[in-house]
Every structure is written in structure tokens, then in C-alpha cells.
Design a protein around this motif. Structure first.
Motif, PDB file in Angstrom:
ATOM      1  N   LEU A 156       4.731  88.524   0.787  1.00  0.00           N
ATOM      2  CA  LEU A 156       5.428  89.422   0.002  1.00  0.00           C
ATOM      3  C   LEU A 156       4.936  90.551   0.052  1.00  0.00           C
ATOM      4  N   HIS A 157       5.824  91.493   0.479  1.00  0.00           N
ATOM      5  CA  HIS A 157       5.562  92.813   0.353  1.00  0.00           C
ATOM      6  C   HIS A 157       5.662  93.515  -0.656  1.00  0.00           C
ATOM      7  N   ARG A 158       4.733  93.724  -2.062  1.00  0.00           N
ATOM      8  CA  ARG A 158       4.941  93.994  -3.196  1.00  0.00           C
ATOM      9  C   ARG A 158       5.840  95.283  -3.366  1.00  0.00           C
ATOM     10  N   GLU A 162      10.199  92.762  -0.679  1.00  0.00           N
ATOM     11  CA  GLU A 162      10.614  91.935   0.658  1.00  0.00           C
ATOM     12  C   GLU A 162       9.814  91.097   1.072  1.00  0.00           C
ATOM     13  N   TYR A 163      10.158  89.772   1.636  1.00  0.00           N
ATOM     14  CA  TYR A 163       9.275  88.788   2.225  1.00  0.00           C
ATOM     15  C   TYR A 163       9.318  89.338   3.701  1.00  0.00           C
ATOM     16  N   ARG A 164       8.225  89.190   4.310  1.00  0.00           N
ATOM     17  CA  ARG A 164       7.769  89.692   5.607  1.00  0.00           C
ATOM     18  C   ARG A 164       7.341  88.710   6.486  1.00  0.00           C
ATOM     19  N   LEU A 165       7.249  88.744   7.720  1.00  0.00           N
ATOM     20  CA  LEU A 165       6.618  87.878   8.755  1.00  0.00           C
ATOM     21  C   LEU A 165       5.639  88.739   9.625  1.00  0.00           C
ATOM     22  N   LEU A 166       4.428  88.373   9.797  1.00  0.00           N
ATOM     23  CA  LEU A 166       3.665  88.954  10.789  1.00  0.00           C
ATOM     24  C   LEU A 166       3.651  88.327  11.951  1.00  0.00           C
ATOM     25  N   LEU A 167       3.953  89.097  13.218  1.00  0.00           N
ATOM     26  CA  LEU A 167       4.521  88.221  14.388  1.00  0.00           C
ATOM     27  C   LEU A 167       3.239  88.847  15.340  1.00  0.00           C
ATOM     28  N   GLN A 168       3.165  88.061  16.501  1.00  0.00           N
ATOM     29  CA  GLN A 168       2.645  88.288  17.574  1.00  0.00           C
ATOM     30  C   GLN A 168       3.319  87.980  18.795  1.00  0.00           C
ATOM     31  N   PRO A 169       3.462  88.895  20.065  1.00  0.00           N
ATOM     32  CA  PRO A 169       4.088  88.484  21.128  1.00  0.00           C
ATOM     33  C   PRO A 169       3.368  87.211  21.527  1.00  0.00           C
ATOM     34  N   LYS A 174      -0.859  87.436  29.587  1.00  0.00           N
ATOM     35  CA  LYS A 174      -0.427  88.658  29.448  1.00  0.00           C
ATOM     36  C   LYS A 174       0.507  88.699  28.498  1.00  0.00           C
ATOM     37  N   VAL A 175       0.932  89.907  28.013  1.00  0.00           N
ATOM     38  CA  VAL A 175       2.075  90.104  27.160  1.00  0.00           C
ATOM     39  C   VAL A 175       3.285  90.729  27.796  1.00  0.00           C
ATOM     40  N   ALA A 176       4.661  90.146  27.532  1.00  0.00           N
ATOM     41  CA  ALA A 176       5.831  90.550  27.846  1.00  0.00           C
ATOM     42  C   ALA A 176       5.715  92.274  28.011  1.00  0.00           C
ATOM     43  N   PRO A 177       6.303  92.708  29.055  1.00  0.00           N
ATOM     44  CA  PRO A 177       5.942  94.169  29.178  1.00  0.00           C
ATOM     45  C   PRO A 177       6.836  95.182  28.063  1.00  0.00           C
ATOM     46  N   ILE A 178       8.075  94.219  27.478  1.00  0.00           N
ATOM     47  CA  ILE A 178       8.695  95.045  26.615  1.00  0.00           C
ATOM     48  C   ILE A 178       7.810  95.230  25.113  1.00  0.00           C
ATOM     49  N   TYR A 179       6.835  94.545  24.943  1.00  0.00           N
ATOM     50  CA  TYR A 179       6.182  94.523  23.665  1.00  0.00           C
ATOM     51  C   TYR A 179       4.741  95.137  23.748  1.00  0.00           C
ATOM     52  N   HIS A 180       4.354  95.631  22.914  1.00  0.00           N
ATOM     53  CA  HIS A 180       2.966  96.242  23.052  1.00  0.00           C
ATOM     54  C   HIS A 180       1.902  94.882  22.578  1.00  0.00           C
ATOM     55  N   ILE A 181       0.609  95.101  22.833  1.00  0.00           N
ATOM     56  CA  ILE A 181      -0.390  94.096  22.546  1.00  0.00           C
ATOM     57  C   ILE A 181      -0.878  94.461  20.986  1.00  0.00           C
ATOM     58  N   GLY A 182      -0.515  93.365  20.241  1.00  0.00           N
ATOM     59  CA  GLY A 182      -0.718  93.703  18.765  1.00  0.00           C
ATOM     60  C   GLY A 182       0.332  92.879  17.924  1.00  0.00           C
ATOM     61  N   PHE A 183       0.336  93.151  16.845  1.00  0.00           N
ATOM     62  CA  PHE A 183       1.088  92.746  15.751  1.00  0.00           C
ATOM     63  C   PHE A 183       2.384  93.531  15.433  1.00  0.00           C
ATOM     64  N   TYR A 184       3.272  92.703  14.858  1.00  0.00           N
ATOM     65  CA  TYR A 184       4.627  93.230  14.380  1.00  0.00           C
ATOM     66  C   TYR A 184       5.113  92.581  13.044  1.00  0.00           C
ATOM     67  N   VAL A 185       5.672  93.263  12.336  1.00  0.00           N
ATOM     68  CA  VAL A 185       6.311  93.100  10.924  1.00  0.00           C
ATOM     69  C   VAL A 185       7.782  92.918  11.072  1.00  0.00           C
ATOM     70  N   PHE A 186       8.297  91.734  10.420  1.00  0.00           N
ATOM     71  CA  PHE A 186       9.793  91.657  10.220  1.00  0.00           C
ATOM     72  C   PHE A 186      10.124  91.085   8.979  1.00  0.00           C
ATOM     73  N   ALA A 187      11.038  92.031   8.362  1.00  0.00           N
ATOM     74  CA  ALA A 187      11.605  91.642   6.942  1.00  0.00           C
ATOM     75  C   ALA A 187      12.626  90.771   7.084  1.00  0.00           C
ATOM     76  N   LEU A 188      12.542  89.643   6.348  1.00  0.00           N
ATOM     77  CA  LEU A 188      13.585  88.351   6.108  1.00  0.00           C
ATOM     78  C   LEU A 188      14.691  88.913   5.829  1.00  0.00           C
TER      79      LEU A 188
END
Length: 403
Positions: A156-158, A162-169, A174-188
Motif C-alpha cells: 500500500l502506497h500510503r 494506491e495498492y502497487r506491485l514491485l516488478l522485475q523484468p 539478460k533482460v529484454a531490450p525494451i526494459y531497463h535492468i532494475g525494478f518497476y512499479v505498477f498501480a493496481l
């Protein structure tokens, strides 16, 4: 808080003040019984549906370890159970009890405020493999994530609510070229794509279920020495994700043997490690979160000989799965041996609910596996749920009812 729940002119129960009925009786009921109370009358439904009441009710629920287990085919439907272990239950059948029966095999990835993030094991690699459910309200929906992401945690992002997801490619060297190496945040419930937030250290990978505490997610991370050497090694510092600032930091962990495993120890962090040579479990507790001071609280010598005598062909010690449950200031060590769940007290004794060494300390369950998730059940409604793809209530993947 009691004053915020309004009731009609008639008392909920004759002879008792409404405040006692609501905050001392109804508030203490398990979720499934509270739902049944809503059918008594309109007044009971109104009281037990008020948001402040539901938040208080959620706060009283125990945080229970979750297991997965298969059942036989029944009327042509294969039952896959989500199970919770509650040491306080009066009978053994209630100690390891089903919280949901599903028609496909799901693995819980994380839990937050009574909701479980699931991966459908039959759909891995497709956009429909990730979903979210609330076992108490039997709500389920797809997350609609790109197939090449993996879910690292939910929070929960107080500041925004919002409830959010922490994502990794997904990363296979190796990582798909369309994504950065690292983490992403997605709001439900959002129509925006995942947002890139960075990476704490390029060699790290976060495996396992995070421990939620102090508006942060905590992991024991692993790393790969190089692209050519894909073996996973443990990094001797915890990774902490601040869910408010959405940033990473590192945290000291205790020095010990074996791979560390995090758990919640009565509101503070605990770590247990397995020492195969001594057939013991060391349990460390974080005495000071701010100064990062750890204390070795328990060294549990497992009754390996007794277990092997009781359960033939149970494999070697290092093949067993473990989990730790905080109990009234002490601990219970859960031990998964083949298809049996045992529990051991802080003195290394196999126990049943009465603390006796007898043959009732196990339960046979086909396909039983530890998930590392903890679930505090909740009936609190969330506005994002109906906005998700495939949203349904009392429908697939839920089947039947939980007694």
C-alpha cells in the motif's frame, strides 16, 4: 471508533448495549462467521459492512502462514487448496485448514491487507498468469501484466492510497531490450504502464516472499558473480524497499552459517538459518531496527532421529522445508517432511496442540508445500478490484465453499 458505527433505534441484541455487541462480540468473529451475520437483518448487515468496523476487524486477525496442497478429483474438478496454519485452533483439523479451494494450481507470491498475489502454474509465460484474490470475499481478477515481468512484492502506497506491485523484468542471463535492468512499479487498477524506479545494485536479485514491516519490504537477496557464472550466492545484507519513498537501502544482517530466511517475529524482523552439520536451526531477532543489532535467541536442535523413525523415506535433513511462527513471545518451528507438516517447540520437541509428544503432530496432505506468505484475512472492500480484467466474485478459480 465505536461512536462512528451508527445503528437503528432497535438494539442489535436485546439486553446488551450496541457498543458491546459491535466492538466486543462481532469484532471478534472470524471473517466467514461475520459474513453469515450479515444475513440476520439489515441492521447487522449495516454495522458489519461499515468501513471503520472492517478495518478494526482486519486489525484483529492473526497473521497465518500459508501452504498449498492438492486434493483428489471431485466430480470432475481438481481441488487445489490454499491452507493456513493456526496453532491456536482447538482441533488438528482446524489447525491446518483451507482458506480457499481453487480449480487450478496457483502459487502465492505475496500478500497484503488480506489479498494474495498469485501465479497460475499452468499459464506461466502468458499475460494471464498473474492474478490477485481475496480468499475471505472470494474476489479474483487478472493483473494484466506483461508476461515478461515477475512480481517481487505488493504494498500500500500510503501517500496516494494506491495498492502497487514491485516488478522485475524476467531475467535469464539478460533482460529484454525494451526494459531497463532494475525494478518497476505498477498501480493496481491503473491504465498506465509499469514505471521504472531504478536498481539498488546491479548484481542483486530478490528471491522469495518479502517481509512487510514499518512501511517497508525486506528480503534476503542473492546475486550472480558474473554473467558467465549464473550460480546464485547470498549477499550478506538485507535489501529494504521503502514503500512511501519507493527507494532502496541496505541493512545489516547477523553473521551465521547457512542461507538466512526472514520472518516476522511479533512486529520485528527475525532470521532463521539451517545448520546441516549440527541438524539445528538458529533463530536471530532484530533487537534494534534503527541500530541494526541482532541477537541469537534460539538454537533448536531438531529431533531428527525421532522424525526419521516416525516417517520412513523422509529424505535428508537438508531436503526438508522450514518456517517459523511467532507464538506468545516464543516460536514454533514448522517442518515439512515429504507430505507431512510437523511442528517443533523452542526446546526441539515435537508437539501437538497440548504440548505432548504424541502421534497427532502431523497431517497427511498430498502436494503440501510451504509458500512463505503470511495472510491476515480482511473483508475491507477495495475500489481497484472491479476495474481489473476478468474481475469475478464467487466464480472460477474459486470452487465449492470452505467449511
Amino acid at each position: 471508533m465505536a461512536a462512528t458505527v451508527t445503528v437503528g433505534a432497535r438494539p442489535l441484541l436485546p439486553g446488551l448495549p450496541d457498543e458491546i455487541v459491535v466492538w466486543e462480540i462481532l469484532l471478534r468473529l472470524p471473517p466467514k462467521y461475520l459474513l453469515r451475520c450479515r444475513a440476520v437483518c439489515c441492521a447487522w448487515r449495516t454495522v458489519t459492512s461499515a468501513r471503520d468496523f472492517l478495518l478494526a476487524h482486519h486489525g484483529r486477525q492473526p497473521s497465518l502462514p500459508i501452504f498449498s496442497g492438492d486434493k483428489a478429483w471431485i466430480l470432475g474438478v481438481h481441488h487445489h487448496n490454499m491452507l493456513a496454519f493456526d496453532h491456536r485452533a482447538a482441533t488438528e483439523d482446524d489447525q491446518l485448514h483451507a482458506i480457499a479451494r481453487l480449480d487450478e494450481a496457483f502459487l502465492p507470491l505475496d500478500s497484503c491487507d488480506g489479498m494474495l498475489v498469485l501465479i497460475n502454474l499452468a499459464r506461466v509465460g502468458s499475460s494471464s498468469c498473474f492474478s490477485i484474490c481475496n480468499p475471505a470475499t472470494r474476489q479474483h481478477a487478472l493483473l494484466g501484466l506483461p508476461w515478461d515481468f515477475s512480481v517481487t512484492g505488493m504494498y500500500l502506497h500510503r501517500p496516494t492510497g494506491e495498492y502497487r506491485l514491485l516488478l522485475q523484468p524476467r531475467w535469464w542471463g539478460k533482460v529484454a531490450p525494451i526494459y531497463h535492468i532494475g525494478f518497476y512499479v505498477f498501480a493496481l487498477g491503473s491504465d498506465q504502464p509499469p514505471r521504472y524506479i531504478g536498481w539498488p545494485q546491479t548484481s542483486l536479485g530478490l528471491l522469495g516472499v518479502p517481509v512487510h514491516m514499518r512501511d517497508s519490504l525486506h528480503w534476503c537477496p542473492v546475486y550472480c558473480p558474473s554473467e558467465g557464472n549464473q550460480s546464485l550466492l547470498h549477499e550478506r545484507k538485507l535489501v529494504v524497499f521503502d514503500t512511501i519513498a519507493e527507494s532502496f537501502r541496505r541493512m545489516r544482517e547477523p553473521t551465521g552459517h547457512g542461507t538466512p530466511n526472514l520472518f516476522d517475529m511479533d512486529g520485528t524482523l527475525g532470521i532463521y538459518t539451517c545448520n546441516s552439520s549440527s541438524e539445528a536451526i538458529d533463530i536471530w531477532v532484530l533487537e534494534s531496527y534503527e541500530s541494526e543489532v541482532w541477537d541469537l535467541k534460539y538454537r533448536i536442535k531438531l529431533p531428527v532421529a525421532i522424525i526419521r523413525k516416525e516417517f520412513q523415506d523422509c529424505g535428508d535433513f537438508w531436503e526438508w522445508d522450514f518456517d517459523v511462527v511467532s507464538v506468545n513471545g516464543g516460536v514454533l518451528l514448522l517442518v515439512m517432511v515429504e507430505e507431512w507438516l510437523l511442528y517443533v517447540d523452542g526446546d526441539g520437541k515435537l508437539v501437538d496442540g497440548d504440548g505432548k509428544l504424541v502421534n497427532r503432530f502431523y497431517r497427511h496432505c498430498r502436494g503440501l508445500s510451504v509458500s512463505e506468505c503470511r495472510l491476515k484475512q480482511s473483508l475491507v472492500p477495495h475500489t481497484f478490484f472491479p476495474a481489473l480484467e476478468g474481475y469475478a466474485v464467487n466464480a472460477s478459480p474459486f470452487i465449492g465453499s470452505v467449511k
